[in-house]
Design a protein around this motif. Structure first.
Motif, mmCIF file in Angstrom:
data_model
loop_
_atom_site.group_PDB
_atom_site.id
_atom_site.type_symbol
_atom_site.label_atom_id
_atom_site.label_comp_id
_atom_site.label_asym_id
_atom_site.label_seq_id
_atom_site.Cartn_x
_atom_site.Cartn_y
_atom_site.Cartn_z
ATOM 1 N N THR A 136 0.851 -1.185 0.000
ATOM 2 C CA THR A 136 0.000 0.000 0.000
ATOM 3 C C THR A 136 0.887 1.235 0.000
ATOM 4 O O THR A 136 1.859 1.313 0.765
ATOM 5 C CB THR A 136 -0.920 0.021 1.235
ATOM 6 N N ALA A 137 0.563 2.187 -0.855
ATOM 7 C CA ALA A 137 1.390 3.377 -1.016
ATOM 8 C C ALA A 137 0.930 4.507 -0.101
ATOM 9 O O ALA A 137 -0.262 4.656 0.189
ATOM 10 C CB ALA A 137 1.336 3.843 -2.464
ATOM 11 N N LYS A 138 1.895 5.294 0.349
ATOM 12 C CA LYS A 138 1.568 6.525 1.064
ATOM 13 C C LYS A 138 1.003 7.553 0.072
ATOM 14 O O LYS A 138 0.061 8.284 0.379
ATOM 15 C CB LYS A 138 2.819 7.086 1.740
ATOM 16 N N GLU A 139 1.605 7.585 -1.113
ATOM 17 C CA GLU A 139 1.127 8.420 -2.217
ATOM 18 C C GLU A 139 0.835 7.498 -3.391
ATOM 19 O O GLU A 139 1.716 6.755 -3.828
ATOM 20 C CB GLU A 139 2.179 9.461 -2.624
ATOM 21 N N ARG A 140 -0.374 7.529 -3.935
ATOM 22 C CA ARG A 140 -0.784 6.534 -4.926
ATOM 23 C C ARG A 140 0.104 6.507 -6.161
ATOM 24 O O ARG A 140 0.341 5.453 -6.741
ATOM 25 C CB ARG A 140 -2.248 6.728 -5.312
ATOM 26 N N ASP A 141 0.651 7.659 -6.559
ATOM 27 C CA ASP A 141 1.509 7.693 -7.741
ATOM 28 C C ASP A 141 2.813 6.930 -7.528
ATOM 29 O O ASP A 141 3.481 6.546 -8.492
ATOM 30 C CB ASP A 141 1.821 9.135 -8.149
ATOM 31 N N ASP A 142 3.170 6.694 -6.270
ATOM 32 C CA ASP A 142 4.419 5.989 -5.975
ATOM 33 C C ASP A 142 4.382 4.532 -6.431
ATOM 34 O O ASP A 142 5.432 3.915 -6.626
ATOM 35 C CB ASP A 142 4.714 6.031 -4.471
ATOM 36 N N LEU A 143 3.180 3.995 -6.621
ATOM 37 C CA LEU A 143 3.062 2.584 -7.017
ATOM 38 C C LEU A 143 3.646 2.301 -8.393
ATOM 39 O O LEU A 143 3.912 1.148 -8.728
ATOM 40 C CB LEU A 143 1.592 2.151 -6.986
ATOM 41 N N THR A 144 3.877 3.335 -9.177
ATOM 42 C CA THR A 144 4.456 3.112 -10.508
ATOM 43 C C THR A 144 5.841 2.485 -10.419
ATOM 44 O O THR A 144 6.307 1.885 -11.384
ATOM 45 C CB THR A 144 4.545 4.433 -11.290
ATOM 46 N N ILE A 145 6.498 2.592 -9.270
ATOM 47 C CA ILE A 145 7.815 1.977 -9.102
ATOM 48 C C ILE A 145 7.751 0.466 -9.274
ATOM 49 O O ILE A 145 8.693 -0.173 -9.745
ATOM 50 C CB ILE A 145 8.419 2.358 -7.725
ATOM 51 N N PHE A 146 6.593 -0.121 -8.929
ATOM 52 C CA PHE A 146 6.422 -1.573 -9.068
ATOM 53 C C PHE A 146 6.071 -1.966 -10.502
ATOM 54 O O PHE A 146 6.151 -3.144 -10.849
ATOM 55 C CB PHE A 146 5.354 -2.075 -8.093
ATOM 56 N N ASP A 147 5.682 -1.002 -11.294
ATOM 57 C CA ASP A 147 5.482 -1.250 -12.723
ATOM 58 C C ASP A 147 6.804 -1.152 -13.478
ATOM 59 O O ASP A 147 7.052 -1.895 -14.426
ATOM 60 C CB ASP A 147 4.477 -0.248 -13.306
ATOM 61 N N GLU A 148 7.657 -0.232 -13.043
ATOM 62 C CA GLU A 148 8.925 0.008 -13.728
ATOM 63 C C GLU A 148 9.950 -1.097 -13.437
ATOM 64 O O GLU A 148 10.652 -1.547 -14.335
ATOM 65 C CB GLU A 148 9.490 1.368 -13.298
ATOM 66 N N ALA A 149 10.056 -1.502 -12.183
ATOM 67 C CA ALA A 149 11.058 -2.496 -11.770
ATOM 68 C C ALA A 149 10.472 -3.341 -10.645
ATOM 69 O O ALA A 149 10.844 -3.191 -9.487
ATOM 70 C CB ALA A 149 12.341 -1.800 -11.322
ATOM 71 N N PRO A 150 9.539 -4.250 -10.968
ATOM 72 C CA PRO A 150 8.814 -4.948 -9.911
ATOM 73 C C PRO A 150 9.681 -5.810 -8.995
ATOM 74 O O PRO A 150 9.561 -5.722 -7.768
ATOM 75 C CB PRO A 150 7.795 -5.800 -10.677
#
Length: 236
Positions: A136-150
């Motif tokens: 769960t992200a503190k800031e929702r946009d931060d979840l893109t890190i798991f799309d870039e380099a899961p």
């Protein structure tokens, strides 16, 4: 830039095999390696599997290991001498944990599963983990890190939930804190995204207990993650 997450261990399960790791096509290829690839057309999938097991069992265990390893690493630059040495090591060592190149651990785990089934023992029982992880992200946009380099992102997050003295943190402290973590591809063998919401991701991942056994003691923890730098980043 580091991003903050809450990690929840939804489920932790110990495994000794990975379902679907070996297909009928694989059994046929192994039989062909042993010179038994003809006349299989009328056999059921179960008969082909049983024939493969029996044929491996007819060989000395190191010879059977050589057949399996030669098939699994047919596209790798392993010399015949290296495969021969590894074939003898399999019955004595837990090579799915100890082989120097972590990229090979997944396939070695599968080799142990097959050989142990064929021999009803002799080879050590492989020990793996299936983990369901909710991030769960503190800031929702931060979840893109798991799309870039899961895989690097998930390994870095899991490492923060465990003691600094566990194997993962001792062996890969530089990569966990550093700019690149290519070994993460060999630490997480399989990764499946189960669900996505605006502020969370849930994953099913498969790995070795060698890396993640200590995570089973946790329910939830906080962690910071950074993405690998791309080639050329930070260069003048």
């Amino acid at each position: 830039m580091k991003k903050n997450f809450t990690a929840q261990i939804v489920d932790y399960k110990s495994i000794n095999e990975i379902p679907g790791a070996w297909s009928t096509a694989d059994y046929k290829a192994l039989l062909a390696e042993m010179g038994l690839g003809e006349g299989l057309e009328d056999l059921s999938e179960k008969d082909i599997k049983d024939m493969c097991y029996m044929s491996l069992n007819d060989l000395e265990h190191a010879e059977a290991a050589n057949v399996v390893l030669s098939f699994l690493f047919s596209e790798e630059k392993l010399t015949e001498g290296k495969i021969e040495q590894l074939s003898h090591d399999l019955a004595e060592e837990k090579m799915w944990e100890r082989f120097s190149d972590v990229r090979f651990h997944h396939r070695l785990f599968n080799a142990y599963d097959l050989l142990r089934s064929a021999y009803n023992g002799i080879f050590p029982q492989p020990t793996g983990v299936q983990l369901t992880l909710k991030v769960t992200a503190k800031e929702r946009d931060d979840l893109t890190i798991f799309d870039e380099a899961p895989k690097p992102s998930i390994v870095r997050l899991l490492a923060q939930g465990m003691d600094e003295n566990v194997t993962l943190n001792r062996l890969y402290s530089d990569q966990i804190c550093g700019a690149a973590f290519p070994e993460a591809e060999g630490i997480i063998w399989l990764l499946e995204a189960l669900s996505k919401t605006d502020d969370s991701r849930t994953y099913l991942l498969t790995s070795s207990s060698f890396w993640l056994e200590d995570i089973k003691e946790l329910d939830q923890f906080e962690g910071e993650v950074h993405v690998d730098e791309q080639e050329g980043d930070g260069q003048a």
